[in-house]
Scaffold this active site. Structure first.
Site, mmCIF file in Angstrom:
data_model
loop_
_atom_site.group_PDB
_atom_site.id
_atom_site.type_symbol
_atom_site.label_atom_id
_atom_site.label_comp_id
_atom_site.label_asym_id
_atom_site.label_seq_id
_atom_site.Cartn_x
_atom_site.Cartn_y
_atom_site.Cartn_z
ATOM 1 N N TYR A 138 1.000 -1.154 0.132
ATOM 2 C CA TYR A 138 0.031 -0.037 0.179
ATOM 3 C C TYR A 138 0.962 1.405 -0.099
ATOM 4 C CZ TYR A 138 -4.702 -1.832 0.902
ATOM 5 O OH TYR A 138 -6.148 -2.211 0.748
ATOM 6 N N LYS A 192 2.585 -15.405 2.261
ATOM 7 C CA LYS A 192 2.808 -16.144 1.074
ATOM 8 C C LYS A 192 4.077 -16.414 0.925
ATOM 9 C CE LYS A 192 0.917 -17.687 -2.786
ATOM 10 N NZ LYS A 192 0.015 -18.753 -2.947
ATOM 11 N N ASP A 224 -3.569 -18.060 0.330
ATOM 12 C CA ASP A 224 -4.714 -18.460 -0.358
ATOM 13 C C ASP A 224 -5.512 -19.732 0.298
ATOM 14 O OD1 ASP A 224 -2.139 -20.068 -0.437
ATOM 15 O OD2 ASP A 224 -2.443 -20.761 -2.734
ATOM 16 N N ASP A 248 -6.508 -6.536 4.240
ATOM 17 C CA ASP A 248 -7.904 -5.899 3.573
ATOM 18 C C ASP A 248 -8.540 -7.086 2.956
ATOM 19 O OD1 ASP A 248 -9.106 -3.750 2.479
ATOM 20 O OD2 ASP A 248 -8.233 -4.205 0.334
ATOM 21 N N ASP A 252 -12.364 -8.546 4.761
ATOM 22 C CA ASP A 252 -13.765 -8.400 4.027
ATOM 23 C C ASP A 252 -14.451 -9.744 3.962
ATOM 24 O OD1 ASP A 252 -13.689 -5.554 3.213
ATOM 25 O OD2 ASP A 252 -14.432 -6.042 1.039
HETATM 26 C C1 IPM Z 1 -10.399 -0.923 4.012
HETATM 27 C C2 IPM Z 1 -10.593 -0.043 2.630
HETATM 28 C C3 IPM Z 1 -9.598 0.839 2.371
HETATM 29 C C4 IPM Z 1 -8.274 0.004 2.350
HETATM 30 C C5 IPM Z 1 -9.576 1.568 1.069
HETATM 31 C C6 IPM Z 1 -10.922 2.265 0.812
HETATM 32 C C7 IPM Z 1 -8.489 2.649 0.784
HETATM 33 O O1 IPM Z 1 -11.134 -1.116 1.688
HETATM 34 O O2 IPM Z 1 -10.361 -0.023 4.848
HETATM 35 O O3 IPM Z 1 -10.315 -2.041 4.083
HETATM 36 O O4 IPM Z 1 -8.091 -0.773 1.431
HETATM 37 O O5 IPM Z 1 -7.429 -0.351 3.345
HETATM 38 MG MG MG Z 2 -11.234 -3.108 2.405
#
Ligand code: IPM
Ligand code: MG
Length: 357
Positions: A138, A192, A224, A248, A252
Site C-alpha cells: 500500500y 505467502k 490462499d 484488507d 472483508d
Molecule cells: C478498508 C478499505 C480501504 C483499504 C480503501 C478504501 C483504501 O478497503 O479500509 O479496508 O484498502 O484499506
Molecule cells: Mg477493505
C-alpha cells in the site's frame, strides 16, 4: 477525552450522527468527552480541493481518538489518484501512524440466518483479524506507471513494492500475540512465503517472537489456503495476523461470514493506543441520505473507542450490551432484516440503543 469526529461521505454522515448521540447519552451520565468535527474524503475534496486537508490533520493529531464514518462515492471516482477520497483515508492512517488495525468478525446469535454459510459452520463465530495498516504494498516505494521497453514492445508498465522492515513486523506481531493471549490463545499468521521474500521475512520474524508468548499457540498459513479455510471451517481461527494487503482482503471475507458487514466495527491503533475508529463497511452511496443505513457498526466502533483510547471498559460494555438488547428485541435495519423481525431506520435504531442504555 477529545474526539475528532469525521463523518465523511455517503451514509457516513447518518451513522456517525447516531454514534455521537449514543456517546452524548453517556456524557449525560458522567462520561467526560468533547467533540470536534473535521472533513475527510470526497466532502473534503469538494470544500478544499484535498481529500485530507491540513485542518483535519491538525484536529486529528490533537485529539485522543478519531471517530470516522466512511469515505468515497461515484461522484469522485474519476478524479486523479492523488485526489481520490481513499487517499484521504490512507493519508490519515499514515499521518497518525495507526499501524494496528483490529477487525473483529463476530456472529451475533440473533443474526445466525444472515450468513450465507450453514448455521453450524458459523454459529458462535468470533474471530479477530489484526491487519498491519501503514506498510506493505500500500505504501511501499518505488511505485508508478511509466512507459518502458518490454518483450511486447514499448508500452506502459505499472508496479508497486511489497516491503516490510523487521521492526514493523514485530510491532504488529506484539499487538496480535497480546490480543490472542487475552482471548482464545491461538494466533494464526498469514503470509505467502512460498513465493514472496517480503512475507518469508514476515514468517521468520513472527516465528522468532513465539518464545516470548508461551501461552499463545502460533500457527502459519499461506494466504490462499487461509481464504479457503475461512469459508470451509472459520471457527478454527481465533486471532489472525497479517500484512496490509492480505488483511484488507481477508477482513472483508471474514466480515461477510457473519452476513452483516453493517454490524462490524474496527479500531486502528498507534503504539500509545491513540486510535482511529470506523465501521468495517464503506460509504454505501446507493442508500446514502435515505435514513436506512445500519448505524450499529459505528456505534460499536464508539464502544471500541472507549475501550482502547478511553480505557473505559465499563461504558464500552454498556454500549455492546445495549446493541445486543436491541437485536434481541427484534429491531433490524434493512441489511439484516428477515421475516418476523421489525424493520427500522437509522435514527430509530439509534433511539433504541439509547433507550436500551
Ligand atoms: C478498508 C478499505 C480501504 C483499504 C480503501 C478504501 C483504501 O478497503 O479500509 O479496508 O484498502 O484499506
Ligand atoms: Mg477493505
Amino acid at each position: 477525552m477529545k474526539v475528532c469526529v469525521i463523518p465523511g461521505d455517503g451514509i457516513g454522515v447518518e451513522i456517525t450522527a447516531e454514534a455521537l448521540r449514543v456517546l452524548e447519552a453517556l456524557r449525560g451520565d458522567g462520561l467526560k468527552i468533547e467533540f470536534e468535527h473535521a472533513l475527510l474524503g470526497g466532502c473534503a475534496v469538494d470544500a478544499t480541493g484535498k481529500p485530507y486537508p491540513e485542518a483535519t490533520s491538525k484536529l486529528a493529531r490533537e485529539a485522543d481518538a478519531i471517530l470516522l464514518g466512511a469515505v468515497g462515492g461515484p461522484k469522485w471516482d474519476t478524479l486523479p489518484r492523488e485526489q481520490r477520497p481513499e487517499r484521504g483515508l490512507l493519508g490519515i492512517r499514515a499521518d497518525l501512524g495507526v499501524f494496528a488495525n483490529l477487525r473483529p468478525a463476530i456472529l451475533y446469535p440473533e443474526l445466525a440466518n444472515a450468513s450465507s454459510l450453514k448455521p453450524e459452520v458459523v454459529s458462535g463465530l468470533d474471530i479477530l483479524i489484526v491487519r498491519e495498516l501503514t506498510g506493505d504494498i500500500y505504501f511501499g516505494q518505488p511505485r508508478g506507471i511509466e512507459e518502458r521497453d518490454t518483450q511486447w514492445g514499448r508500452q506502459r508498465v505499472g508496479w508497486n513494492t511489497m516491503i516490510y522492515a523487521e521492526e514493523e513486523i514485530r510491532r504488529i506481531g506484539r499487538v496480535a500475540f497480546e490480543a490472542a493471549g487475552k482471548r482464545g490463545g491461538k494466533l494464526c499468521s498469514v503470509d505467502k512465503m512460498n513465493v514472496l521474500e517480503c512475507t518469508q521475512l514476515w514468517r521468520e520474524v513472527i516465528t522468532a517472537m513465539a518464545a516470548e508468548y508461551p501461552d499463545v499457540e502460533l500457527s502459519h498459513m499461506l494466504v490462499d489456503n487461509a481464504a479457503m479455510q475461512l469459508v470451509k471451517a472459520p471457527k478454527q481461527f481465533d486471532v489472525i495476523v497479517t500484512g496490509n494487503m492480505f488483511g484488507d482482503i481477508l477482513s472483508d471475507e471474514a466480515s461477510m461470514l457473519t452476513g452483516s458487514i453493517g454490524m462490524l466495527p474496527s479500531a486502528s491503533l498507534d503504539a500509545n493506543n491513540k486510535g482511529l475508529y470506523e465501521p468495517s463497511h464503506g460509504s454505501a452511496p446507493d442508500i446514502a441520505g435515505k435514513g436506512v443505513a445500519n448505524p450499529l457498526a459505528t456505534i460499536l466502533s464508539a464502544a471500541m473507542l472507549l475501550r482502547y483510547s478511553g480505557e473505559d471498559e465499563a461504558n464500552a460494555v454498556r454500549i455492546e450490551n445495549a446493541v445486543r438488547k436491541v437485536l434481541a428485541q427484534g429491531l433490524r435495519t434493512g441489511d439484516i432484516y428477515e421475516a418476523g423481525t421489525q424493520r427500522v431506520g437509522t435514527k430509530e435504531m439509534g433511539d433504541a440503543v439509547i433507550a436500551a442504555l
